[in-house]
Structure formats: structure tokens, C-alpha cells
Design an enzyme around this catalytic site. Sequence first.
Site, PDB file in Angstrom:
ATOM      1  CE  LYS A  73      -2.451  -1.458   3.871  1.00  0.00           C
ATOM      2  NZ  LYS A  73      -2.493  -2.902   3.949  1.00  0.00           N
ATOM      3  N   GLY A 113       7.258  -7.203  -7.336  1.00  0.00           N
ATOM      4  CA  GLY A 113       6.488  -7.860  -8.382  1.00  0.00           C
ATOM      5  C   GLY A 113       6.058  -6.842  -9.424  1.00  0.00           C
ATOM      6  N   GLY A 115       3.515  -4.785  -9.818  1.00  0.00           N
ATOM      7  CA  GLY A 115       3.116  -3.439  -9.389  1.00  0.00           C
ATOM      8  C   GLY A 115       4.305  -2.612  -8.935  1.00  0.00           C
ATOM      9  CB  ILE A 137       4.702 -16.778  -3.724  1.00  0.00           C
ATOM     10  CG1 ILE A 137       3.329 -16.109  -3.553  1.00  0.00           C
ATOM     11  CG2 ILE A 137       5.613 -16.517  -2.550  1.00  0.00           C
ATOM     12  CD1 ILE A 137       2.472 -16.766  -2.485  1.00  0.00           C
ATOM     13  CG  ASP A 138       1.109 -14.602  -7.040  1.00  0.00           C
ATOM     14  OD1 ASP A 138       0.976 -15.381  -6.068  1.00  0.00           O
ATOM     15  OD2 ASP A 138       0.634 -13.451  -7.064  1.00  0.00           O
ATOM     16  NE  ARG A 173     -14.203 -35.997   7.213  1.00  0.00           N
ATOM     17  CZ  ARG A 173     -13.926 -35.510   8.415  1.00  0.00           C
ATOM     18  NH1 ARG A 173     -12.725 -35.023   8.681  1.00  0.00           N
ATOM     19  NH2 ARG A 173     -14.835 -35.505   9.359  1.00  0.00           N
ATOM     20  CG  MET A 180      -2.195 -17.239  -1.512  1.00  0.00           C
ATOM     21  SD  MET A 180      -0.940 -16.242  -0.680  1.00  0.00           S
ATOM     22  CE  MET A 180      -1.924 -15.468   0.593  1.00  0.00           C
ATOM     23  CD  GLU A 233      -5.209 -16.114  -4.274  1.00  0.00           C
ATOM     24  OE1 GLU A 233      -5.537 -16.070  -3.081  1.00  0.00           O
ATOM     25  OE2 GLU A 233      -4.291 -15.404  -4.748  1.00  0.00           O
ATOM     26  NE  ARG A 274     -15.170 -31.827   8.009  1.00  0.00           N
ATOM     27  CZ  ARG A 274     -16.355 -32.417   7.932  1.00  0.00           C
ATOM     28  NH1 ARG A 274     -17.081 -32.302   6.833  1.00  0.00           N
ATOM     29  NH2 ARG A 274     -16.816 -33.126   8.954  1.00  0.00           N
TER      30      ARG A 274
HETATM   31  O1  F6P Z   1       0.822 -11.783  -4.998  1.00  0.00           O
HETATM   32  C1  F6P Z   1       1.163 -12.574  -3.891  1.00  0.00           C
HETATM   33  C2  F6P Z   1      -0.068 -12.913  -3.082  1.00  0.00           C
HETATM   34  O2  F6P Z   1       0.349 -13.768  -2.018  1.00  0.00           O
HETATM   35  C3  F6P Z   1      -1.204 -13.560  -3.870  1.00  0.00           C
HETATM   36  O3  F6P Z   1      -0.958 -14.891  -4.194  1.00  0.00           O
HETATM   37  C4  F6P Z   1      -2.361 -13.304  -2.934  1.00  0.00           C
HETATM   38  O4  F6P Z   1      -3.600 -13.255  -3.612  1.00  0.00           O
HETATM   39  C5  F6P Z   1      -2.037 -11.947  -2.371  1.00  0.00           C
HETATM   40  O5  F6P Z   1      -0.637 -11.765  -2.517  1.00  0.00           O
HETATM   41  C6  F6P Z   1      -2.439 -11.771  -0.938  1.00  0.00           C
HETATM   42  O6  F6P Z   1      -2.152 -10.464  -0.583  1.00  0.00           O
HETATM   43  P1  F6P Z   1      -2.288  -9.900   0.896  1.00  0.00           P
HETATM   44  O7  F6P Z   1      -1.044 -10.313   1.636  1.00  0.00           O
HETATM   45  O8  F6P Z   1      -2.380  -8.445   0.695  1.00  0.00           O
HETATM   46  O9  F6P Z   1      -3.514 -10.525   1.503  1.00  0.00           O
END
Ligand code: F6P
Length: 358
Positions: A73, A113, A115, A137-138, A173, A180, A233, A274
Amino acid sequence: MRIGILNSGGDCPGLNAVIHGVVGAATQLGWEVIGFRDGFEGMLPPGDYMMLDKVKTTGIMKLGGTILGTTNKGHFVAKVGKGDVMAVPPDVMEKAKKIIEMLEIRALIVVGGDGSLTTGLQLFEEGIPVIGVPKTIDNDLSATAMTFGFDSAVATVVDALDRLHTTASSHKRVIVLEVMGRNAGWIALYGGIGGGADIILLPEIPFSMEHVADAVKAKEASGQHSVLIVVAEGASPIDGEITTKGESAGEVRFGGIGDKVAAAVEEMTGKETRACTLGHLQRGGAPTALDRILGTRFGVKAVDLIHEGAFGQMVSYQQYHVGSVPIKEAVNELRLVEADGEVVNAARATGVSFGDGA
Ligand code: F6P
């Protein structure tokens, strides 16, 4: 000669290995290193920074997170949502330039990254000598075949699946693990394969709940009574939306698809199901050996690029070699999983379902 370094955006295992590599290589050249705290925010007057040296960075490589702190931020945010670029406000830019001048910093290493590198590019275009180091990590930056942090996140997913496997099989199960990755399915794909998931749902391959339920029923019919599903996600059903949970600093937060898939599987198959969300466990903790080594190589390359005066470049990993590309090229597009690529097809060949009926 004095250089600066900052980490920006979400943290990621291996950040301290980059700092360690930068300080090690810079010290060999007789350079001083200043580390800005909390990302670009540390550049705001009066400046929040620390001098880094070999003594202060000894033993940090094995630590998760970053000794400098970071933020996704603040005043320097230059990219929001799916890639809308905003200009860093001129008064903020001026403050950043002043602090660089005041501290006599000859080059700034921005570890971030998509941004954060977009912010780095704007700083470079305003005359600050910036070098970028890719971090996420993405694993979704187009100009590098791999980012550090990804391997550690995958290792956490694999460990989680190993644990879930034993409880799922004891109770017969279905267990759905949400991981992420935002719009990219790399963590789900690699983690899912490494952890032996039966079904992997990716943003790049829209799924249908019918196909997912059919895959679960087929396992049951074959005598396999427990099923592991990994869902990214950012995955969504055909004609469906990505599941989100509000916004943070203008950025949509992903999450919640795991619960939805689990509820639908239970309803459609009658199997007790679950859901488990791995969340920030994927970002924390010690980096793997691979991420420590990659982080070190990236840090050393960043110092090399400064030495060559190759500003505006981003360190990049290609063909087993650490080189560089213009930051401008790196922030243009996301690198996504190839839906018909070799890795997906290798998983399919072992019987993994991607919920698309193929
Ligand atoms: O971009 C890295 C990441 O860990 C994503 O995989 C995930 O959606 C996001 O950041 C989570 O961000 P924050 O830590 O702001 O919840």
C-alpha cells in the site's frame, strides 16, 4: 559509491537472500548499501532506512519475510486491479528524488512484483537509476522463467497435501485445498502435481462442477475413497466469476472458491468434504535452498548491472542463466499457465482431472 535497496509489495521467501547477495557483492566492490524500510515508503522525508553491511546481514538468508519490511500500500502504488497503471503523484516523486540526492545514492535496487516494478519504472523514467529484481510467489512475471519465492510456496503446498492426504484417507473424505496465485495457476499446478492431488483447478482452465463431481465419483467407483482437490484462488467455473472477499488498498482480494467447491462436491457426490485454505502460510517461513540460491544470484546480478551502468533493467532468469531485460518489457503482461502445455498434459497423463471433462 553508495547504493540503495528496497523490497516492495507482498513479502516472499528469499527476499533476505537477495539482500544478502546484494550486500555481499557490493561490499566486495567497496560500496556502501542503504536499505529503505517498508518499501518505497522509506524514501519519504526524512527517510526511513538502515545501513546494511556484512555483519548486519550475516545469517539472514534462512529467515522468511524481509529484514527491511515491505508494504503493498502507500504513496507509491502505480498499479491496481488487473493492471490499471496510475502515475506516482508528482510531489511524491519529487520527495523520492530528493532523498536519493541527499543520501548520495548512485543506484536503487527495487525488489518487487509487477506493481512495484511499475513504480520502479516510473522512478527510472524520472531520472533515478533503478535496477529491478523480480519477486513473487505467484511466478507470473512474463520476462523471467522463474521468480524466487515460488519454489518455497510450492513446497508449503506439497507439505500441506501430504498432511491432508493422511487425514482424508483415514476418514474417506474429499479435501479441497485453496492456494494462492491470483490470476495465475502456477502454485496450484506445481503444488498439486508435487503433492499428488487428484483434481487441480486453475484460473487458466475454467472448470465445471459436474466434471469435478464426476471425477470424484470415478475415484470412488475405482475403489479410491479419499480425494484431494487443489483449487487456485483465481480459478472460476465456466461462465462464473472469480470469488473475492472485498478490497484492500484498491486491490481486489481473492479467496473463498475452496469453500464453494467443497460445498458443491459434497452436495453432488454425497461424499463428506472439507475445505482448507492455506493462505499466508505460503508466504511465510524459511526459503527453500533453491530460492536462497536464486535470490543470491539475483542480488549479485543486480550489483553487476549497476557496475555496468545498465539502469532500467530487471534481473531475469532464462534458460538456466541469470541475465536481464528492460523493466518496461517485464511489466507488460502476466505469464500464465499454458492450458495445453507440457506440464498440464503430464498431469493429465497420470490421471489428474482439471475439471474440464478432457
Ligand atoms: O501476490 C502474492 C499474493 O500472495 C497472492 O498470491 C495473494 O492473492 C495476495 O498476494 C495476498 O495479498 P495480501 O497479503 O495483501 O492478503
